[in-house]
Design a protein around this motif. Structure first.
Motif, mmCIF file in Angstrom:
data_model
loop_
_atom_site.group_PDB
_atom_site.id
_atom_site.type_symbol
_atom_site.label_atom_id
_atom_site.label_comp_id
_atom_site.label_asym_id
_atom_site.label_seq_id
_atom_site.Cartn_x
_atom_site.Cartn_y
_atom_site.Cartn_z
ATOM 1 N N GLU A 78 0.835 -1.198 0.000
ATOM 2 C CA GLU A 78 0.000 0.000 0.000
ATOM 3 C C GLU A 78 0.870 1.249 0.000
ATOM 4 O OE1 GLU A 78 -2.340 -0.622 3.465
ATOM 5 O OE2 GLU A 78 -0.762 0.007 4.852
ATOM 6 N N GLU A 79 0.229 2.374 -0.300
ATOM 7 C CA GLU A 79 0.907 3.655 -0.293
ATOM 8 C C GLU A 79 0.316 4.538 0.791
ATOM 9 O OE1 GLU A 79 0.311 4.567 -4.352
ATOM 10 O OE2 GLU A 79 2.214 3.706 -4.992
ATOM 11 N N VAL A 80 1.190 5.165 1.539
ATOM 12 C CA VAL A 80 0.780 6.028 2.641
ATOM 13 C C VAL A 80 1.440 7.389 2.471
ATOM 14 C CG1 VAL A 80 0.379 4.141 4.257
ATOM 15 C CG2 VAL A 80 2.672 5.147 4.078
ATOM 16 N N PHE A 81 1.062 8.318 3.327
ATOM 17 C CA PHE A 81 1.629 9.664 3.302
ATOM 18 C C PHE A 81 2.576 9.832 4.490
ATOM 19 C CE2 PHE A 81 -2.627 9.804 1.502
ATOM 20 C CZ PHE A 81 -2.424 10.433 0.278
ATOM 21 N N ILE A 82 3.616 10.628 4.276
ATOM 22 C CA ILE A 82 4.501 10.987 5.381
ATOM 23 C C ILE A 82 4.665 12.503 5.422
ATOM 24 C CG2 ILE A 82 5.796 8.821 5.311
ATOM 25 C CD1 ILE A 82 8.086 10.533 3.981
ATOM 26 N N ALA A 83 4.918 13.020 6.604
ATOM 27 C CA ALA A 83 5.168 14.451 6.790
ATOM 28 C C ALA A 83 6.068 14.615 7.997
ATOM 29 C CB ALA A 83 3.851 15.200 6.989
ATOM 30 N N LEU A 84 6.571 15.810 8.173
ATOM 31 C CA LEU A 84 7.322 16.108 9.386
ATOM 32 C C LEU A 84 6.359 16.164 10.566
ATOM 33 C CD1 LEU A 84 9.856 18.871 8.273
ATOM 34 C CD2 LEU A 84 10.398 16.537 9.002
#
Length: 263
Positions: A112-118
């Protein structure tokens, strides 16, 4: 003496070439898609390379060899007959939409694809609920659910504020350097990246929101003599071996049960 050794070596090479020539060739298209395929110049590594080597050792009828393509070019190259198959692919990634004739296996693995952020920027999971006005890093030629599986860079930039890059590490580094607000990453690659750079675990937040869950398939040219169900069975049997099971666990991948009645 040296002439005799040279003659023996030449005979051995000739025998080996005949053995390869006697096998039916299966050209497998590969493009940069870590951890499945990692392209460094002309050097290939990753899960797919290991699987092709194992397939060549497991049977004597077919010889599997990689053919380099790109995420943007792979559909065209397949239609032009430059390769016969793709592994760890999904028919919804532009294949069905283009009505490209092919054989497709039953799914054998999921990712699956997920989001990342600081973490300092996003602070909580609620931040990922609304992505409007946020800049996003993604990989050129990849099909993302949030963009309705469109791949044209200008369209992605204008409609979705999606910055297309060609390097998976760079997509994460753009977040770390605050050049973009977030990035879409394949979960298996994120496992690999954070294993290499554990210092970033504390500064990144990974979304519970999933852009897309996909089920990996094998895609094969409709006129290739290798039966798609046979290839699927070979791959599934190899993936159950301890060395591949270990890799699946390391990258957080899931093996999808094989349905014997399909073949």
């Amino acid at each position: 003496m040296f002439k005799q050794i040279a003659l023996i070596l030449n005979l051995l090479l000739l025998c080996c070439s005949h053995l390869v020539a006697a096998k039916t060739l299966v050209r497998v298209g590969v493009y940069d898609f870590p951890p499945y395929v990692q392209v460094n110049g002309e050097q290939l590594s990753g899960f797919t390379s290991q699987l092709l080597a194992a397939l060549n050792q497991a049977q004597q009828q077919y010889h599997f060899t990689p053919v380099l393509t790109t995420a943007m070019r792979r559909h065209q190259d397949f239609q032009q007959g430059l390769f016969d198959a793709l592994f760890f692919e999904d028919a919804d990634w532009g294949w069905n939409q283009r009505n490209i004739a092919l054989q497709q296996s039953a799914p054998f693995a999921s990712d699956e694809e997920v989001f990342i952020a600081l973490l300092s920027h996003a602070q909580s999971q609620h931040w990922f609920n609304d992505l409007s006005g946020k800049t996003i890093a993604g990989i050129l030629g990849y099909h993302y659910h949030l963009a309705n599986y469109q791949t044209a860079p200008e369209l992605l930039a204008n409609q979705y504020q999606l910055v297309s890059v060609t390097d998976h590490d760079i997509s994460i580094e753009l977040v770390i350097k605050q050049r973009v607000d977030l990035a879409i990453v394949t979960r298996s690659f994120l496992f690999q990246y954070l294993n290499r750079r554990p210092q970033y675990r504390k500064i990144l937040i990974i979304s519970e929101r999933v852009d897309q869950r996909y089920q990996h398939q094998i895609l094969l040219h409709p006129k290739h003599p290798l039966p798609i169900n046979t290839l699927h069975q070979w791959v599934y049997e190899l993936l159950q071996k301890p060395e591949f099971n270990r890799i699946f666990s390391e990258y957080g991948l899931q093996l999808i049960p094989y349905l014997a009645e399909e073949g």
